[in-house]
Design an enzyme around this catalytic site. Structure first.
Site, short mmCIF file in Angstrom:
data_model
loop_
_atom_site.label_atom_id
_atom_site.label_comp_id
_atom_site.label_asym_id
_atom_site.label_seq_id
_atom_site.Cartn_x
_atom_site.Cartn_y
_atom_site.Cartn_z
CD GLN A 1 6.69 -5.95 -0.85
OE1 GLN A 1 6.00 -4.96 -1.05
NE2 GLN A 1 7.37 -6.54 -1.81
CD GLU B 1 3.72 -4.38 -6.92
OE1 GLU B 1 4.77 -4.31 -6.28
OE2 GLU B 1 3.26 -5.46 -7.37
CG ASP C 1 2.00 -10.26 -8.84
OD1 ASP C 1 1.66 -10.07 -10.02
OD2 ASP C 1 2.43 -9.36 -8.11
NE ARG D 1 5.47 -1.24 -2.82
CZ ARG D 1 5.56 -2.14 -3.80
NH1 ARG D 1 5.96 -3.37 -3.53
NH2 ARG D 1 5.22 -1.82 -5.04
CB THR E 1 -5.19 -8.63 -6.28
OG1 THR E 1 -4.09 -9.00 -5.44
CG2 THR E 1 -4.69 -8.43 -7.71
CD GLU F 1 9.28 0.75 -9.75
OE1 GLU F 1 10.09 0.60 -10.70
OE2 GLU F 1 8.11 0.32 -9.77
CE LYS G 1 3.75 -7.27 -3.41
NZ LYS G 1 3.72 -6.36 -4.57
CG HIS H 1 8.97 -3.33 -10.46
ND1 HIS H 1 8.58 -2.31 -9.64
CD2 HIS H 1 8.66 -4.49 -9.80
CE1 HIS H 1 8.03 -2.80 -8.54
NE2 HIS H 1 8.07 -4.12 -8.60
CD GLU I 1 1.28 -6.78 -10.92
OE1 GLU I 1 1.03 -7.91 -11.43
OE2 GLU I 1 1.69 -6.64 -9.76
CG ASP J 1 -0.11 -7.31 -6.32
OD1 ASP J 1 -1.01 -7.79 -5.63
OD2 ASP J 1 1.09 -7.62 -6.19
#
Length: 417
Positions: free
Chosen positions: A246, A205, A132, A243, A263, A364, A259, A139, A207, A239
């Site tokens: 992480q 996420e 990834d 948080r 996925t 975000e 993570k 971002h 993507e 993904d």
């Protein structure tokens, strides 16, 4: 091509359908009558049993002396087809366009078409390795400001190389698979010690994922200009990210358990050739200029993404704004001599833009939970709650006024085990 030279089809598919003959994505399907998994091609709201039709053509001497597509497509993943390489992928697309476009093939093809609602879709690729990347400057800037408010938002290497990490290929799942809330260690900045338990900051996420074929030998590398020979196609990718896990684990070696639990990817792989009209220049890499191995035909893709939670659209990120190209990411991935395997998958990293409504993660969108979103039912979200269903869709411009559908990736959060 212009609208007047675009291929047509004998099937009853509206010109504006996102899965018209300009798209023709590949997937893996089974049916109630035949549970064997095999390769299918979507046309409109139908699925073509590609291997069965290719076998008919082969036995009738209509496919020629090229690659044995029938054998490659009568397997439970796209990997055998990926191993045939770019010339075979191009030949296959031309042949599919012909048999779905020319009326003379109707009688031979029609028995091998299945209604979309009558098939079960499976993971299209047996994922070999998963990487990834982190290719959106917006971002990366937002994450830097949130996680490292006292330091520069972008690390000093960010504009010199495509940053990425190796993920866990065994937890890549197909759209529609539920996601169990992960557990792990977390420690807030004011907590005296870490605690263990379910993540309370579960995120998404948005993507694109790139499916790779044409294996290479260990110790060789792929240049930017050679990358399209290995970039088979594109999936929509989510993904999932814990948080809080992480944030506690990622220094000094980067993402790990935050993570690796899941996925999700779309069931359909859109061939790179279907996105020819969506190629756009990168936003610009002149300050600083990238090193020579990252130069070449480093094209971007004009892909429009939409993210919704429980039916409420929360973001519309634009992939055209990504700083790094998929060709550059693949070149960087192999520059140290790392080999490619058929079925490798790499993600673009979160697609985010400069405004709030183009941010591709809840981290975000809610600024780490401090500015919650309000959904249509009046409830608010800082991060995902159990029972939430996340849907990410994408499309790109095609030839003329065609729209190329990239499908969707859907996942529902289930309570921690």
């Amino acid at each position: 091509m212009t609208p007047t030279t675009r291929p047509t089809t004998w099937l009853d598919v509206a010109a504006e359908h996102p899965f018209g003959i300009d798209t023709l994505p590949y997937g893996v399907f089974s049916t109630a009558d035949d549970p064997v998994r095999r390769v299918g091609v979507r046309i409109g709201d139908l699925v073509l049993d590609a291997g069965a039709v290719a076998a008919v053509g082969r036995d009738a001497g209509l496919v020629g002396d090229g690659p044995d597509l029938a054998t490659a497509w009568q397997t439970p993943s796209l990997n055998a087809f990926l191993a045939l390489g770019r010339p075979a992928w191009t030949t296959a697309r031309q042949w599919l366009t012909e048999v779905l476009g020319q009326e003379v093939h109707r009688d031979g093809v029609s028995p091998h078409l299945h209604r979309l609602e009558e098939v079960t879709l499976h993971l299209p690729v047996e994922v070999a390795d998963y990487v990834d990347f982190y290719a959106s400057e917006d971002h990366a800037t937002n994450v830097g400001q949130i996680f490292r408010p006292d330091n520069a938002a972008l690390p000093p290497n960010w504009k010199h190389l495509p940053i990425g990490y190796h993920g866990r290929s065994g937890t890549v799942v197909v759209s529609g698979t539920d996601v169990v809330r992960p557990s792990g260690q977390r420690k807030g900045p004011n907590d005296p010690a870490p605690v263990f338990g379910p993540s309370i900051r579960l995120d998404i996420e948005a993507e694109l994922g790139y499916v790779v074929g044409g294996a290479t030998e260990l110790g060789t590398r792929v240049s930017v200009d050679e990358a399209p020979d290995h970039l088979f196609g594109v999936v929509v990718l989510n993904d999932w990210s814990a948080r809080d896990i992480q944030a506690w684990e990622y220094v000094p070696l980067g993402p790990f358990l935050g993570k690796s639990f899941a996925t999700s990817v779309s069931a359909w792989v859109t061939p790179l050739e279907a996105l020819a009209s969506a190629r756009v220049p990168l936003p610009g890499q002149s300050d600083p200029e990238v090193l020579p191995y990252l130069r070449g035909d480093a094209f971007g893709l004009d892909v429009h993404v939409e993210v919704s939670i429980d039916g409420t659209v929360v973001s519309r990120p634009e992939h055209a704004g990504m700083y790094w190209s998929p060709a550059q990411m693949l070149a960087h991935l192999t520059v140290n001599g790392a080999s490619l395997r058929d079925g490798d998958l790499f993600g673009s990293g979160t697609i985010s833009g400069p405004t709030r409504d183009t941010r591709g993660s809840l981290l975000e969108l809610t600024w780490n939970g401090t500015e919650p979103l309000t959904l249509q039912d009046g409830t608010t979200r800082g991060f995902l709650e159990d029972g939430d269903t996340v849907t990410i869709t994408a499309w790109a411009p095609g030839p003329g006024d065609a729209r190329i559908g990239l499908g969707e990736v859907v996942g529902t959060i289930r309570p921690s085990a």
